[in-house]
Design an enzyme around this catalytic site. Structure first.
Site, PDB file in Angstrom:
ATOM      1  N   GLU A   1      10.971  11.187  -8.148  1.00  0.00           N
ATOM      2  CA  GLU A   1      10.297  11.804  -9.296  1.00  0.00           C
ATOM      3  C   GLU A   1       8.820  11.518  -9.089  1.00  0.00           C
ATOM      4  OE1 GLU A   1       8.368  12.581 -12.054  1.00  0.00           O
ATOM      5  OE2 GLU A   1       9.312  11.109 -13.370  1.00  0.00           O
TER       6      GLU A   1
ATOM      7  N   LYS B   1      12.334  -2.862  -8.612  1.00  0.00           N
ATOM      8  CA  LYS B   1      10.981  -3.399  -8.462  1.00  0.00           C
ATOM      9  C   LYS B   1      10.032  -2.696  -9.426  1.00  0.00           C
ATOM     10  CE  LYS B   1       7.266  -2.590  -6.249  1.00  0.00           C
ATOM     11  NZ  LYS B   1       6.172  -3.069  -7.103  1.00  0.00           N
TER      12      LYS B   1
ATOM     13  N   CYS C   1       3.288  11.755 -15.723  1.00  0.00           N
ATOM     14  CA  CYS C   1       3.506  12.654 -14.588  1.00  0.00           C
ATOM     15  C   CYS C   1       3.629  14.104 -15.055  1.00  0.00           C
ATOM     16  CB  CYS C   1       4.730  12.227 -13.796  1.00  0.00           C
ATOM     17  SG  CYS C   1       6.145  11.887 -14.827  1.00  0.00           S
TER      18      CYS C   1
ATOM     19  N   GLU D   1      -3.666  15.572  -9.074  1.00  0.00           N
ATOM     20  CA  GLU D   1      -3.215  14.822 -10.244  1.00  0.00           C
ATOM     21  C   GLU D   1      -4.260  13.750 -10.560  1.00  0.00           C
ATOM     22  OE1 GLU D   1       0.332  12.254  -9.853  1.00  0.00           O
ATOM     23  OE2 GLU D   1       0.973  13.069 -11.783  1.00  0.00           O
TER      24      GLU D   1
HETATM   25  P1  TAP Z   1       2.511   4.338  -6.444  1.00  0.00           P
HETATM   26  O1  TAP Z   1       1.791   3.591  -5.396  1.00  0.00           O
HETATM   27  O2  TAP Z   1       3.303   5.509  -6.056  1.00  0.00           O
HETATM   28  O3  TAP Z   1       3.418   3.262  -7.217  1.00  0.00           O
HETATM   29  C1  TAP Z   1       4.730   3.463  -7.700  1.00  0.00           C
HETATM   30  C2  TAP Z   1       5.611   2.292  -7.333  1.00  0.00           C
HETATM   31  O4  TAP Z   1       5.853   2.252  -5.925  1.00  0.00           O
HETATM   32  C3  TAP Z   1       5.034   0.930  -7.661  1.00  0.00           C
HETATM   33  O5  TAP Z   1       6.073   0.060  -8.049  1.00  0.00           O
HETATM   34  C4  TAP Z   1       4.441   0.524  -6.346  1.00  0.00           C
HETATM   35  O6  TAP Z   1       4.216  -0.846  -6.235  1.00  0.00           O
HETATM   36  C5  TAP Z   1       5.493   0.995  -5.391  1.00  0.00           C
HETATM   37  N1  TAP Z   1       5.051   1.186  -4.022  1.00  0.00           N
HETATM   38  C6  TAP Z   1       3.788   1.322  -3.532  1.00  0.00           C
HETATM   39  N2  TAP Z   1       3.816   1.522  -2.204  1.00  0.00           N
HETATM   40  C7  TAP Z   1       5.116   1.532  -1.833  1.00  0.00           C
HETATM   41  C8  TAP Z   1       5.786   1.714  -0.586  1.00  0.00           C
HETATM   42  N3  TAP Z   1       5.123   1.957   0.538  1.00  0.00           N
HETATM   43  N4  TAP Z   1       7.135   1.672  -0.565  1.00  0.00           N
HETATM   44  C9  TAP Z   1       7.828   1.461  -1.704  1.00  0.00           C
HETATM   45  N5  TAP Z   1       7.242   1.278  -2.893  1.00  0.00           N
HETATM   46  C10 TAP Z   1       5.909   1.317  -2.983  1.00  0.00           C
HETATM   47  O7  TAP Z   1       1.511   4.777  -7.554  1.00  0.00           O
HETATM   48  P2  TAP Z   1       0.105   4.077  -7.878  1.00  0.00           P
HETATM   49  O8  TAP Z   1      -0.591   3.649  -6.644  1.00  0.00           O
HETATM   50  O9  TAP Z   1       0.328   3.059  -8.885  1.00  0.00           O
HETATM   51  O10 TAP Z   1      -0.685   5.285  -8.489  1.00  0.00           O
HETATM   52  C11 TAP Z   1      -1.379   6.191  -7.636  1.00  0.00           C
HETATM   53  C12 TAP Z   1      -1.371   7.584  -8.172  1.00  0.00           C
HETATM   54  O11 TAP Z   1      -0.038   8.030  -8.196  1.00  0.00           O
HETATM   55  C13 TAP Z   1      -1.839   7.742  -9.596  1.00  0.00           C
HETATM   56  O12 TAP Z   1      -3.201   7.951  -9.668  1.00  0.00           O
HETATM   57  C14 TAP Z   1      -1.076   8.934 -10.043  1.00  0.00           C
HETATM   58  O13 TAP Z   1      -1.741  10.106  -9.696  1.00  0.00           O
HETATM   59  C15 TAP Z   1       0.192   8.847  -9.274  1.00  0.00           C
HETATM   60  N6  TAP Z   1       1.283   8.261 -10.051  1.00  0.00           N
HETATM   61  C16 TAP Z   1       2.218   9.112 -10.473  1.00  0.00           C
HETATM   62  C17 TAP Z   1       3.261   8.620 -11.209  1.00  0.00           C
HETATM   63  C18 TAP Z   1       4.276   9.549 -11.677  1.00  0.00           C
HETATM   64  S1  TAP Z   1       5.303   9.074 -12.808  1.00  0.00           S
HETATM   65  N7  TAP Z   1       4.371  10.732 -11.207  1.00  0.00           N
HETATM   66  C19 TAP Z   1       3.377   7.279 -11.521  1.00  0.00           C
HETATM   67  C20 TAP Z   1       2.414   6.412 -11.037  1.00  0.00           C
HETATM   68  C21 TAP Z   1       1.374   6.941 -10.300  1.00  0.00           C
HETATM   69  P3  TAP Z   1       2.781  -1.418  -6.723  1.00  0.00           P
HETATM   70  O14 TAP Z   1       2.596  -0.999  -8.136  1.00  0.00           O
HETATM   71  O15 TAP Z   1       2.943  -2.847  -6.625  1.00  0.00           O
HETATM   72  O16 TAP Z   1       1.771  -0.795  -5.818  1.00  0.00           O
END
Ligand code: TAP
Length: 492
Positions: A272, A198, A306, A403
């Site tokens: 991760e 996904k 990240c 972060e």
């Molecule tokens: P997340 O919500 O963690 O998104 C990562 C992935 O997980 C996306 O594909 C997301 O789908 C999915 N997801 C969301 N809720 C889920 C659940 N309950 N069960 C399974 N999968 C789920 O990150 P975000 O909201 O895009 O970003 C929020 C913050 O996270 C950022 O500000 C940043 O600080 C941090 N972040 C960190 C990383 C890394 S690489 N460390 C990457 C992204 C974000 P959707 O995109 O459709 O919500």
């Protein structure tokens, strides 16, 4: 029916109507984006069972790029079933045969890299120079690397007959959409697992183009399935009883929720998660080089990284010199159109992420840190955040602890190496760190003291498929890349 001949409408196979092209506007001359995409399940593109769709928007123009199927529970179920059916025959193939598919995918990624780089920059907002020179070559490199392992698993140190786990559920974020896909899919396939992936809601397109590449490579149906959707789709996938392995990259908050879902099941889990890396500059460092490394560490990919070097720890005796040079260098950064080859900092990926960055930067100011950005004209449409530097930051400030995932650098100073290490480790995260010094012994001592999965010395944000990547503490567990990355997909 390859996707990628400019301006040629394509409607082939069962997935035809969901993969037909609109003529491309001039600005995207090398990539054709269809008005609508389906889910990729069992080798075909199909609508979601309930017909739901969502829009994916270009963060630099706020223009809708396409409508994409919103996968629900029924779709997740169909994808897991397809992956299960494919698992037997795929895992029974000799490794050398699986390798051929992976090599083929790697080569097609290279052949179609211009198209994919433009697509990635449109959907994500990252500068084309980065998608062209980093995301795409690295994505291909991970497939080449793991293709090479597929027929050598018996020599990987896990005994003569390491077994694949089964169906891998993979959930990835929006910061490096295609690269995170390759980190996940390449080792899973090399080891004989099948996949349901996904992508993030804001960046689904390159994963769908990758599905087309799987077709082009003749990959057997069901080996790779792509289910687009929002967090609820990810949650349904992770919770599905037919899944044997969960691999997640994203926020620590969602990672913790996934760990709770998976606890007590047979599912093997790798996470991760976030980071708050210290980039440590000692007084004997080559300062010009260090300034380049600081800039690369925090402004690469708009800071949506990240392992970003988001906390600069600079030795007090050189702090003013480093900060002066850093401000001068930041003033040269060009913020704007991701498709312009001269752009250094592109668009923030989404309105939500812009709001998060803005709120944390405002908190930095409110808590008393000093904020500075170079003068730069930000475009009037799209989501933008100027490169930002905070000085006078204390360890208690939110901008030193949380972060930010944006182009915002928090600067702290230190007097002794012991103090640098103490401050660097004073975080719940432990993904990465950087060290800048001329002294080899200091590099080794510091690296040894740091609780960080990756430590760069006199460089930053360097990635190599042969090198394991992953975190300590709340940055997650498990490693991706290299021989260590195989272990996540094998019963050893
Ligand atoms: P997340 O919500 O963690 O998104 C990562 C992935 O997980 C996306 O594909 C997301 O789908 C999915 N997801 C969301 N809720 C889920 C659940 N309950 N069960 C399974 N999968 C789920 O990150 P975000 O909201 O895009 O970003 C929020 C913050 O996270 C950022 O500000 C940043 O600080 C941090 N972040 C960190 C990383 C890394 S690489 N460390 C990457 C992204 C974000 P959707 O995109 O459709 O919500």
């Amino acid at each position: 029916g390859a996707l990628g001949t400019t301006g040629t409408a394509r409607a082939t196979g069962a997935g035809g109507p969901l993969f037909a092209y609109a003529p491309a506007p001039e600005s995207r001359s090398v990539v054709d984006i269809a008005p609508r995409y389906g889910l990729y399940i069992d080798g075909e593109f199909r609508e979601a069972a309930d017909g739901q769709v969502f829009k994916t928007v270009s963060p630099s123009s706020e223009e809708v790029l396409s409508e994409v199927a919103q996968g629900g529970e029924e779709d997740v179920d169909a994808a897991v079933a397809a992956a299960r059916r494919a698992f037997g025959p795929w895992s029974a193939l000799p490794g050398a045969e699986r390798a051929k598919y992976l090599f083929r995918i790697a080569r097609i990624l290279q052949e179609r890299s211009r198209e994919l780089a433009v697509l990635e920059s449109l959907d994500n907002g990252k500068p084309i120079r980065e998608s062209r020179d980093a995301d795409l070559p690295l994505a291909a490199a991970y497939f080449f690397h793991y293709a090479g392992w597929a027929d050598k698993l018996a020599h990987a140190g896990y005994g003569p007959d390491p077994r694949p786990l089964g169906v891998a559920a993979q959930v990835i974020p929006w910061n490096f959409p295609l690269l995170m896909l390759s980190w996940k899919i390449a080792p899973a396939l090399a080891t004989g697992n099948t996949v349901v992936l996904k992508p993030a809601e804001t960046t689904p397109l390159s994963a769908l183009f990758f599905a087309d590449i799987c077709r082009q490579a003749g990959l057997p149906r069901g080996v790779v399935n792509i289910v687009t959707g929002d967090g609820s789709t990810g949650a349904a996938l992770v919770a599905h009883p037919g899944v044997d392995k969960v691999a997640f990259t994203g926020s620590t908050e969602v990672g913790k929720a996934i760990a709770r879902t998976v606890a007590g099941t047979r599912k093997k889990l790798t996470l991760e998660l976030g980071g708050k890396a210290a980039n440590i500059v000692y007084d004997d460092a080559p300062l010009d080089q260090a300034v380049e490394g600081i800039v690369n560490g925090i402004f690469f990919n708009q800071g949506h990284v990240c392992c970003a070097g988001s906390r600069l720890l600079v030795q007090e005796s050189v702090a003013e010199e480093v900060l002066d040079a850093l401000r001068r260098r930041m003033a040269t950064l060009r913020v704007g159109d991701p498709l312009d080859k001269n752009t250094d900092v592109g668009a923030v990926n989404s309105r939500e992420q812009l709001d998060r960055i803005t709120a944390l930067a405002d908190a930095g100011e409110a808590e008393g840190a000093e904020r500075w950005s170079p003068a730069c004209d930000l475009p009037s449409t799209g989501y933008w955040f100027a490169p930002t530097l905070f000085t006078g930051v204390t360890q208690a400030h939110r901008i030193a602890r949380e972060e930010i995932f944006g182009p915002v650098l928090s600067v702290l100073t230190f007097r002794t190496p012991a103090e640098a290490v103490e401050k660097a480790n004073n975080t719940p995260y432990g993904l990465s760190a950087g060290i800048w010094t001329e002294k080899g012994s200091r590099i080794l001592w510091t690296a040894d003291q740091l609780r960080a999965g990756v430590v760069w010395a006199n460089t930053f944000n360097k990635f190599d498929p042969a090198s394991p990547f992953g975190g300590y503490k709340e940055s997650g567990h498990g490693r991706e890349g290299g021989r260590h990355g195989l272990e996540a997909y094998l019963d050893v």
